[in-house]
Motif scaffolding. Structure first.
Motif, PDB file in Angstrom:
ATOM      1  N   TYR A   1      52.873  13.852   2.597  1.00 52.64           N
ATOM      2  CA  TYR A   1      52.943  14.189   1.232  1.00 52.64           C
ATOM      3  C   TYR A   1      53.855  15.015   0.442  1.00 52.64           C
ATOM      4  O   TYR A   1      53.806  15.370  -0.662  1.00 52.64           O
ATOM      5  CB  TYR A   1      51.426  14.989   0.807  1.00 52.64           C
ATOM      6  CG  TYR A   1      50.260  14.238   1.548  1.00 52.64           C
ATOM      7  CD1 TYR A   1      49.553  13.113   0.726  1.00 52.64           C
ATOM      8  CD2 TYR A   1      49.670  14.891   2.605  1.00 52.64           C
ATOM      9  CE1 TYR A   1      48.606  12.428   1.543  1.00 52.64           C
ATOM     10  CE2 TYR A   1      48.695  14.189   3.072  1.00 52.64           C
ATOM     11  CZ  TYR A   1      48.002  12.983   2.673  1.00 52.64           C
ATOM     12  OH  TYR A   1      46.778  12.481   3.073  1.00 52.64           O
ATOM     13  N   ARG A   2      55.033  15.342   1.442  1.00 53.95           N
ATOM     14  CA  ARG A   2      56.008  16.200   0.863  1.00 53.95           C
ATOM     15  C   ARG A   2      56.650  15.422  -0.449  1.00 53.95           C
ATOM     16  O   ARG A   2      57.265  16.215  -1.375  1.00 53.95           O
ATOM     17  CB  ARG A   2      57.153  16.428   1.740  1.00 53.95           C
ATOM     18  CG  ARG A   2      56.909  17.303   2.947  1.00 53.95           C
ATOM     19  CD  ARG A   2      57.919  17.616   3.696  1.00 53.95           C
ATOM     20  NE  ARG A   2      57.711  18.170   5.154  1.00 53.95           N
ATOM     21  CZ  ARG A   2      57.457  19.643   5.303  1.00 53.95           C
ATOM     22  NH1 ARG A   2      57.434  20.411   4.338  1.00 53.95           N
ATOM     23  NH2 ARG A   2      57.264  19.700   6.654  1.00 53.95           N
ATOM     24  N   ASN A   3      56.850  14.236  -0.496  1.00 52.70           N
ATOM     25  CA  ASN A   3      57.652  13.503  -1.549  1.00 52.70           C
ATOM     26  C   ASN A   3      56.545  13.019  -2.802  1.00 52.70           C
ATOM     27  O   ASN A   3      56.846  12.285  -3.520  1.00 52.70           O
ATOM     28  CB  ASN A   3      58.427  12.263  -0.909  1.00 52.70           C
ATOM     29  CG  ASN A   3      57.330  11.370  -0.423  1.00 52.70           C
ATOM     30  OD1 ASN A   3      56.386  11.678   0.502  1.00 52.70           O
ATOM     31  ND2 ASN A   3      57.594   9.961  -0.417  1.00 52.70           N
TER      32      ASN A   3
ATOM     33  N   ASP B   1      59.086  27.442  -0.433  1.00 49.01           N
ATOM     34  CA  ASP B   1      57.866  26.468  -0.959  1.00 49.01           C
ATOM     35  C   ASP B   1      56.790  27.333  -1.469  1.00 49.01           C
ATOM     36  O   ASP B   1      56.081  27.288  -2.492  1.00 49.01           O
ATOM     37  CB  ASP B   1      57.462  25.468  -0.266  1.00 49.01           C
ATOM     38  CG  ASP B   1      57.008  26.007   1.045  1.00 49.01           C
ATOM     39  OD1 ASP B   1      57.275  27.071   1.569  1.00 49.01           O
ATOM     40  OD2 ASP B   1      56.741  24.894   2.227  1.00 49.01           O
TER      41      ASP B   1
ATOM     42  N   LYS C   1      61.480  22.627   5.955  1.00 53.81           N
ATOM     43  CA  LYS C   1      61.932  21.372   5.000  1.00 53.81           C
ATOM     44  C   LYS C   1      60.986  21.706   3.491  1.00 53.81           C
ATOM     45  O   LYS C   1      61.465  21.019   2.514  1.00 53.81           O
ATOM     46  CB  LYS C   1      61.065  20.189   5.376  1.00 53.81           C
ATOM     47  CG  LYS C   1      61.771  19.802   6.803  1.00 53.81           C
ATOM     48  CD  LYS C   1      60.932  18.703   7.380  1.00 53.81           C
ATOM     49  CE  LYS C   1      61.082  18.567   8.622  1.00 53.81           C
ATOM     50  NZ  LYS C   1      60.061  17.679   9.329  1.00 53.81           N
ATOM     51  N   GLY C   2      60.053  22.701   3.494  1.00 56.79           N
ATOM     52  CA  GLY C   2      59.097  22.568   2.482  1.00 56.79           C
ATOM     53  C   GLY C   2      59.826  22.873   1.121  1.00 56.79           C
ATOM     54  O   GLY C   2      59.443  22.497  -0.052  1.00 56.79           O
TER      55      GLY C   2
ATOM     56  N   VAL D   1      49.354  20.243  -1.355  1.00 54.50           N
ATOM     57  CA  VAL D   1      50.443  19.199  -0.886  1.00 54.50           C
ATOM     58  C   VAL D   1      51.143  18.676  -1.855  1.00 54.50           C
ATOM     59  O   VAL D   1      50.870  18.760  -3.228  1.00 54.50           O
ATOM     60  CB  VAL D   1      49.891  18.192   0.038  1.00 54.50           C
ATOM     61  CG1 VAL D   1      49.431  18.524   1.258  1.00 54.50           C
ATOM     62  CG2 VAL D   1      48.902  17.438  -0.899  1.00 54.50           C
TER      63      VAL D   1
ATOM     64  N   TYR E   1      55.439  18.067  -3.879  1.00 52.09           N
ATOM     65  CA  TYR E   1      56.496  18.778  -4.300  1.00 52.09           C
ATOM     66  C   TYR E   1      57.369  19.614  -3.039  1.00 52.09           C
ATOM     67  O   TYR E   1      57.322  20.807  -3.425  1.00 52.09           O
ATOM     68  CB  TYR E   1      56.092  19.635  -5.492  1.00 52.09           C
ATOM     69  CG  TYR E   1      57.537  20.106  -6.255  1.00 52.09           C
ATOM     70  CD1 TYR E   1      58.032  19.219  -6.864  1.00 52.09           C
ATOM     71  CD2 TYR E   1      57.784  21.495  -6.404  1.00 52.09           C
ATOM     72  CE1 TYR E   1      59.037  19.293  -7.865  1.00 52.09           C
ATOM     73  CE2 TYR E   1      58.984  21.731  -7.041  1.00 52.09           C
ATOM     74  CZ  TYR E   1      59.585  20.813  -7.944  1.00 52.09           C
ATOM     75  OH  TYR E   1      60.449  21.093  -8.844  1.00 52.09           O
ATOM     76  N   GLY E   2      57.201  18.826  -1.780  1.00 58.40           N
ATOM     77  CA  GLY E   2      57.785  19.693  -0.650  1.00 58.40           C
ATOM     78  C   GLY E   2      56.747  20.084   0.435  1.00 58.40           C
ATOM     79  O   GLY E   2      57.065  20.168   1.580  1.00 58.40           O
ATOM     80  N   LEU E   3      55.534  20.355  -0.027  1.00 57.46           N
ATOM     81  CA  LEU E   3      54.695  20.687   0.844  1.00 57.46           C
ATOM     82  C   LEU E   3      53.669  19.573   1.388  1.00 57.46           C
ATOM     83  O   LEU E   3      53.546  18.575   0.910  1.00 57.46           O
ATOM     84  CB  LEU E   3      53.436  21.738   0.055  1.00 57.46           C
ATOM     85  CG  LEU E   3      54.166  22.934  -0.360  1.00 57.46           C
ATOM     86  CD1 LEU E   3      53.436  23.072  -1.959  1.00 57.46           C
ATOM     87  CD2 LEU E   3      53.855  24.199   0.500  1.00 57.46           C
ATOM     88  N   ASP E   4      53.585  19.828   2.908  1.00 60.39           N
ATOM     89  CA  ASP E   4      53.003  18.727   3.756  1.00 60.39           C
ATOM     90  C   ASP E   4      51.888  19.140   4.348  1.00 60.39           C
ATOM     91  O   ASP E   4      51.462  20.422   4.305  1.00 60.39           O
ATOM     92  CB  ASP E   4      53.898  18.643   4.881  1.00 60.39           C
ATOM     93  CG  ASP E   4      53.991  19.847   5.714  1.00 60.39           C
ATOM     94  OD1 ASP E   4      54.166  20.866   5.529  1.00 60.39           O
ATOM     95  OD2 ASP E   4      53.869  19.298   7.094  1.00 60.39           O
TER      96      ASP E   4
ATOM     97  N   GLU F   1      53.189  16.734   7.990  1.00 61.18           N
ATOM     98  CA  GLU F   1      54.537  16.051   7.564  1.00 61.18           C
ATOM     99  C   GLU F   1      54.438  14.938   6.594  1.00 61.18           C
ATOM    100  O   GLU F   1      55.276  14.308   6.017  1.00 61.18           O
ATOM    101  CB  GLU F   1      55.151  15.550   8.810  1.00 61.18           C
ATOM    102  CG  GLU F   1      55.782  16.729   9.726  1.00 61.18           C
ATOM    103  CD  GLU F   1      56.691  17.721   9.125  1.00 61.18           C
ATOM    104  OE1 GLU F   1      57.451  17.446   8.175  1.00 61.18           O
ATOM    105  OE2 GLU F   1      56.708  18.798   9.669  1.00 61.18           O
TER     106      GLU F   1
END
Ligand code: IMP
Ligand code: MG
Length: 181
Positions: free
Chosen positions: A165-167, A101, A45-46, A155, A157-160, A163
């Motif tokens: 903080y990706r957004n 990512d 998903k990253g 974290v 910008y896609g990095l979590d 699961e």
């Protein structure tokens, strides 16, 4: 107050810095792939946020594909690649751009590039938004890198982290208290 932002110690790359850098990468990739219709493979998903931004900076006809992969390394050896989602696109004779990512140990991209080479593409290039060269163990180098960053867990910008903080729209370093919970 947004609970995600409160967990961030420092912002490494702001939205503005990211936007400017993605624009530059897009221009470079457009130039390098001119005249071909590359297959651009986003690693979920990253890479999703970076991918969506980068694709709109490519002035090229491109085929959009996605994969979900994970690598299970044993110590410093690259180990095993598991495809949780593969692409059924025929890669033979095509120019491939993998969008990831971050390159950390490099194991995932090392194994993935080897797998894709077996499908007889014309070429395989790698674009990683972040590069942490300090932690590299596999013999792999990205052709395009957004930012080279220090050995810190980042974290956004896609990095979590677990699961979360990706957004976040920027790249940040987590407060240690978040790990220690
Ligand atoms: P490697 O290069 O095979 O070690 O793995 C890279 C993967 O580890 C990335 O695709 C991320 O999912 C994850 N990763 C590595 N470093 C970080 C980080 O600082 N924050 C979030 N995820 C990370
Ligand atoms: Mg990943």
């Amino acid at each position: 107050m947004n609970a995600m932002h409160e967990d961030i110690k420092t912002i490494l790359y702001s939205e503005e810095q990211i936007r400017a850098r993605v624009k530059e990468l897009g221009a470079q990739i457009t130039k390098d792939f001119e005249g071909s219709m590359p297959i651009v493979i986003g690693i979920l998903k990253g890479a999703i946020i970076f991918y969506a931004d980068l694709m709109r900076e490519l002035d090229l006809a491109a085929q959009l594909e996605f994969m979900i992969v994970s690598s299970y390394g044993a110590g410093t050896t690259p180990g095993q690649l598991v495809f949780k989602k593969d692409t059924d696109a025929n890669l033979e004779g095509r120019n491939i751009l993998i969008v990831e990512d971050i390159i950390d140990s490099g194991n995932t991209l090392y194994l993935l590039k080897n797998e894709l080479e077996k499908r007889k593409p014309a070429m395989v290039k790698i674009c990683a938004f972040l590069d942490k060269p300090a932690r590299r163990t596999a013999q792999i180098k990205a052709d395009y890198v957004g930012f080279v960053c220090a050995d810190e867990f980042v974290v956004g910008y896609g990095l979590d982290f677990a699961e979360k903080y990706r957004n976040l729209p920027y790249i940040g370093v987590l407060k240690p208290s978040v790990y220690e919970k």
